[in-house]
Design an enzyme around this catalytic site. Structure first.
Site, PDB file in Angstrom:
ATOM      1  N   SER A 248       0.845  -1.193   0.000  1.00 24.45           N
ATOM      2  CA  SER A 248       0.000   0.000   0.000  1.00 24.45           C
ATOM      3  C   SER A 248       0.881   1.244   0.000  1.00 24.45           C
ATOM      4  CB  SER A 248      -0.899   0.010   1.238  1.00 24.45           C
ATOM      5  OG  SER A 248      -1.477   1.291   1.373  1.00 24.45           O
TER       6      SER A 248
ATOM      7  N   HIS B 237      -1.119  -1.148  -4.336  1.00 22.03           N
ATOM      8  CA  HIS B 237      -2.414  -0.867  -3.717  1.00 22.03           C
ATOM      9  C   HIS B 237      -2.501   0.643  -3.469  1.00 22.03           C
ATOM     10  CE1 HIS B 237      -6.065  -1.934  -1.489  1.00 22.03           C
ATOM     11  NE2 HIS B 237      -5.691  -1.049  -0.578  1.00 22.03           N
TER      12      HIS B 237
ATOM     13  N   ASP C 185      -4.757   3.667  -2.055  1.00 24.50           N
ATOM     14  CA  ASP C 185      -5.862   3.983  -1.148  1.00 24.50           C
ATOM     15  C   ASP C 185      -6.331   5.419  -1.334  1.00 24.50           C
ATOM     16  OD1 ASP C 185      -6.200   1.584   0.526  1.00 24.50           O
ATOM     17  OD2 ASP C 185      -4.135   1.988   1.154  1.00 24.50           O
TER      18      ASP C 185
ATOM     19  N   MET D 107      -8.991   8.219  -0.128  1.00 28.80           N
ATOM     20  CA  MET D 107      -9.913   8.535   0.981  1.00 28.80           C
ATOM     21  C   MET D 107     -10.428   9.959   0.837  1.00 28.80           C
ATOM     22  SD  MET D 107      -7.602   7.123   4.095  1.00 28.80           S
ATOM     23  CE  MET D 107      -6.801   5.522   4.042  1.00 28.80           C
TER      24      MET D 107
ATOM     25  N   HIS E 160      -8.303   1.265  -4.308  1.00 29.53           N
ATOM     26  CA  HIS E 160      -9.284   1.039  -3.236  1.00 29.53           C
ATOM     27  C   HIS E 160      -9.937   2.377  -2.921  1.00 29.53           C
ATOM     28  CE1 HIS E 160      -9.765  -0.158   1.334  1.00 29.53           C
ATOM     29  NE2 HIS E 160     -10.921   0.002   0.722  1.00 29.53           N
TER      30      HIS E 160
ATOM     31  N   MET F 208     -12.159   4.597  -0.911  1.00 35.53           N
ATOM     32  CA  MET F 208     -12.882   4.789   0.361  1.00 35.53           C
ATOM     33  C   MET F 208     -13.564   6.143   0.270  1.00 35.53           C
ATOM     34  SD  MET F 208      -9.921   3.227   2.769  1.00 35.53           S
ATOM     35  CE  MET F 208      -8.725   3.329   1.454  1.00 35.53           C
TER      36      MET F 208
ATOM     37  N   MET G 137     -11.861  -6.015   4.635  1.00 34.39           N
ATOM     38  CA  MET G 137     -11.126  -5.083   5.499  1.00 34.39           C
ATOM     39  C   MET G 137     -10.864  -5.757   6.845  1.00 34.39           C
ATOM     40  SD  MET G 137     -10.406  -2.429   3.783  1.00 34.39           S
ATOM     41  CE  MET G 137      -9.540  -1.685   5.165  1.00 34.39           C
TER      42      MET G 137
ATOM     43  N   ASP H 266      -6.985  -6.623   3.722  1.00 34.65           N
ATOM     44  CA  ASP H 266      -6.364  -5.302   3.813  1.00 34.65           C
ATOM     45  C   ASP H 266      -6.431  -4.759   5.241  1.00 34.65           C
ATOM     46  OD1 ASP H 266      -5.449  -2.731   3.415  1.00 34.65           O
ATOM     47  OD2 ASP H 266      -7.103  -2.111   2.103  1.00 34.65           O
TER      48      ASP H 266
END
Ligand code: DX5
Ligand code: ZN
Length: 223
Positions: free
Chosen positions: A8, A33, A35, A37, A66, A68, A137, A175
């Site tokens: 990540s 990966h 992320d 957000m 990913h 979020m 998760m 994850d």
């Protein structure tokens, strides 16, 4: 099925991102990966398109994005254009999940759904055939470096049951709080893709840690 290691980049050094991307390129890792957000779905903000474009510019492996974020449909085509290979949305953030999955596929990406620790696997029953990946998760999303939630093992087993005879090639990705101490047990439970941030980037030799993680996936027996 081949086991995937997905470092990540949330835990990378953003002041020297290219260095960490090159490290992942040279390592035994399989995916990046990424992320994203939004400060609404999760209590943190990470980065958006410009940073992702910078990652894409140097990355030589697929980008596992990913999201979020709330209302992911608004941005899925743009994430695909920015270089996402897989796009994972949260079950809890999608009112019309079937539509969102179709949109990810129409954008040319593999489609994933992430489940928060409190969300049961059974809620995916009516979309499971359409999915390429389910992201379980194992921490509450929003931050790197949190402690692994033990109930994850049960959820992996539930998911293995759900895909039996229906979608057995599904990627089961875990994850949060994943590292050398639990990757073997996660393989045994049935997971086949592993995200790790802190466990890789906080070690003296991230490359070596990635190799060790990879070795543990091949030496552990999956059921
Ligand atoms: C958490 C993110 C994770 C995070 C994992 O919300 O989805 O991908 O970077 O970090 P570690 O491996 O440090 O728990
Ligand atoms: Zn993640």
């Amino acid at each position: 099925m081949k086991h995937i290691i997905a470092p990540s980049i949330l835990s990378a050094d953003f002041g020297n991102l290219q260095h960490d991307i090159e490290m992942i390129n040279q390592s035994d890792a399989d995916w990046f990966h990424v992320d994203v957000m939004d400060g609404v779905f999760v209590p943190n903000i990470s980065f958006g398109f410009p940073v992702m474009a910078a990652v894409k510019k140097h990355a030589e492996k697929p980008l596992d994005v990913h999201l979020m974020i709330v209302e992911p449909d608004k941005f899925i085509p743009e994430f695909a254009k920015a270089g996402a290979d897989m796009i994972t949305v949260h079950y809890e953030a999608c009112t019309h999940l079937n539509r969102t999955i179709q949109l990810i596929k129409a954008s040319g990406c593999m489609a994933g759904v992430a489940l928060n620790p409190h969300t049961p696997v059974s809620l995916l029953q009516d979309v499971i055939e359409d999915l390429d990946l389910v992201l379980i998760m194992s921490v509450n999303p929003g931050f790197g470096g949190q402690a692994f939630i033990h109930n994850t093992y049960k959820k992996i087993k539930d998911l293995k049951q759900l895909i039996k005879g229906v979608n057995e090639n599904l990627v089961i990705e875990v994850d949060g709080g994943v590292g050398l101490q639990n990757i073997g047990a996660l393989v045994s439970a049935g997971a086949n893709a592993f995200v790790a941030g802190n466990a890789i980037f906080a070690t003296e030799s991230p490359t070596e840690t990635i190799s060790k993680m990879k070795q543990l996936t091949t030496s552990s027996v999956s059921i």
